[in-house]
Structure formats: structure tokens, C-alpha cells
Design an enzyme around this catalytic site. Structure first.
Site, PDB file in Angstrom:
ATOM      1  N   CYS A 131       0.857  -1.186   0.000  1.00  0.00           N
ATOM      2  CA  CYS A 131       0.000   0.000   0.000  1.00  0.00           C
ATOM      3  C   CYS A 131       0.890   1.232   0.000  1.00  0.00           C
ATOM      4  CB  CYS A 131      -0.885  -0.028   1.250  1.00  0.00           C
ATOM      5  SG  CYS A 131      -1.966   1.394   1.411  1.00  0.00           S
ATOM      6  N   HIS A 174      -9.299  -3.684  -2.142  1.00  0.00           N
ATOM      7  CA  HIS A 174      -8.285  -2.952  -1.359  1.00  0.00           C
ATOM      8  C   HIS A 174      -8.627  -1.468  -1.313  1.00  0.00           C
ATOM      9  CE1 HIS A 174      -3.858  -2.199  -0.253  1.00  0.00           C
ATOM     10  NE2 HIS A 174      -4.347  -0.996  -0.475  1.00  0.00           N
ATOM     11  N   GLU A 175      -9.003  -0.909  -2.464  1.00  0.00           N
ATOM     12  CA  GLU A 175      -9.302   0.534  -2.511  1.00  0.00           C
ATOM     13  C   GLU A 175     -10.602   0.860  -1.781  1.00  0.00           C
ATOM     14  OE1 GLU A 175      -6.873   2.304  -3.249  1.00  0.00           O
ATOM     15  OE2 GLU A 175      -5.745   0.652  -4.119  1.00  0.00           O
ATOM     16  N   HIS A 178     -10.191   1.286   1.832  1.00  0.00           N
ATOM     17  CA  HIS A 178      -9.677   2.593   2.285  1.00  0.00           C
ATOM     18  C   HIS A 178     -10.824   3.561   2.592  1.00  0.00           C
ATOM     19  CE1 HIS A 178      -5.367   2.244   2.164  1.00  0.00           C
ATOM     20  NE2 HIS A 178      -5.336   1.885   0.893  1.00  0.00           N
TER      21      HIS A 178
HETATM   22 ZN   LIG Z   1      -3.723   0.999   0.037  1.00  0.00          ZN
END
Ligand SMILES: [Zn+2]
EC number: 3.5.1.88
Length: 204
Positions: A131, A174-175, A178
Site C-alpha cells: 500500500c 483494497h481501494e 480505504h
Molecule cells: Zn492501500
């Protein structure tokens, strides 16, 4: 000048100094939904995020700007707590080493992306995840859904529904994490980082 105003200045190229790192509370916050029509600022921010990903994958620009390579970026990583992500996934060269017909498997700025359905089966990347907001290696399988259906809006406010599997599904999850204050290592089994649960797919 606000964080966004600074990021979208015409001459500004997003670099690693704009990206906040773990420990910053914005990375643990639930980001705000955007409303439509988007503001010019929100559209420009999406374009700047995509430009950053292109630069990060271009050896010359990455070297010049000191960028780590990235395939995805979420607005909270820029200290903007809004539900905006950019994903830029290049296709590999074909088996003869020639460039692929389609340069990108996925190239999209998504506003208010949401997982609306997912497989029971899990998947993880064999090499783990990294990341841009984490300056250390955290080894282990990051357990995610093998397949997801994602709804999102584009910059024109049009709604899209896409079905993703494999690496694309992993990156988008993954995004989206966030936007919900979740870091990739939250999904690694702390007691046994390389445990393989049931029929979990390991993606090479
Ligand atoms: Zn990330």
C-alpha cells in the site's frame, strides 16, 4: 488553501508527499459519500488520481517524481475523506512478449463504489499486498472475496455495475477498504499469516 484545492492546481502532480501514511487518522475514518452532480473539484481530483497512477507506472515519470508504482489510489490516502477511488491495472504482455491488445484490464475512477454481492469463496494474492500509505512489508495472505459485484458512479453521475474476479477484484476491494478505514493488514490472520482457509484461491 484546502487540501483538494492544492491537489487540483493545474501544475500540481500528485507525488508521495501528498500521500498520508498509516497512523494518520484519516486512514481510519469512514469516508463521506459524494453527491451528484459532482463539483468540478471532485472531477478534477479523480483525474489527478488517475494521472498519478499513470505516472507511477511510467519508469521515467516515476523516477523523476520519486513515485512508488501503484495500481490503485483512494481519496482518503490524499487526506480527502470522500468515497472516490482510481484503479489502473495494466494487462501483461502476451506470451510472445508483445504488448497486449488492450493496454489496461481496468482503468476507472469510481465515485461511491460499493460491493453489492460477493462469492462465498475467498482469494488472496500469493505475494501478499502492499500500500502506498504503508512504508513496510507486511507478509501474509490478505483474505478477500474471490469475486465481487461492484456498483459505482462515473464522473457524469452515471451508474455502472461490474463483476470482477482475480487481481481486479482484489485491487478494487483494497481501494474500497480505504473508504471504510480498513488497512490491508487488518485482513491478515495475525496468528497464522499464511493460513489457507477452506477453498481459498491463491492468485499467482
Ligand atoms: Zn492501500
Amino acid at each position: 488553501m484546502s487540501v483538494i484545492e492544492n491537489l487540483i492546481k493545474p501544475a500540481h502532480l500528485i507525488d508521495m508527499k501528498d500521500i498520508i501514511r498509516e497512523g494518520n487518522p484519516t486512514l481510519r475514518a469512514i469516508a463521506e459519500e459524494v453527491s451528484f452532480p459532482l463539483t468540478d473539484e471532485q472531477i478534477l481530483l479523480g483525474e489527478k488520481m488517475m494521472q498519478f497512477l499513470h505516472n507511477s507506472q511510467d519508469p521515467v515519470m516515476a523516477e523523476k517524481l520519486g513515485l512508488r508504482g501503484g495500481v490503485g489510489l483512494a481519496a482518503p490516502q490524499l487526506d480527502v475523506s470522500q468515497r472516490i477511488i482510481a484503479v489502473l491495472l495494466p494487462n501483461p504482455d502476451d506470451e510472445n512478449g508483445k504488448p497486449p491488445k488492450e493496454a489496461y484490464a481496468l482503468r476507472e475512477v469510481m465515485y461511491n463504489p460499493k460491493i453489492v454481492a460477493h462469492s462465498v469463496q475467498d482469494a488472496a494474492l500469493a505475494d501478499g499486498e502492499g500500500c502506498l500509505s504503508v512504508d513496510r512489508d507486511v507478509p501474509g495472505y490478505v483474505v478477500r472475496h474471490a469475486r465481487v459485484t461492484v456498483d459505482y458512479f462515473d464522473k457524469n453521475g452515471e451508474k455502472h455495475r461490474i463483476k470482477l474476479k482475480g487481481y481486479k477484484a482484489i485491487v478494487v476491494q483494497h481501494e474500497i477498504d480505504h473508504l471504510n478505514g480498513i488497512m490491508f493488514y487488518d485482513r491478515i490472520n495475525e496468528a497464522d499469516p499464511f493460513a489457507i482457509k477452506d477453498d481459498m484461491l491463491i492468485l499467482e
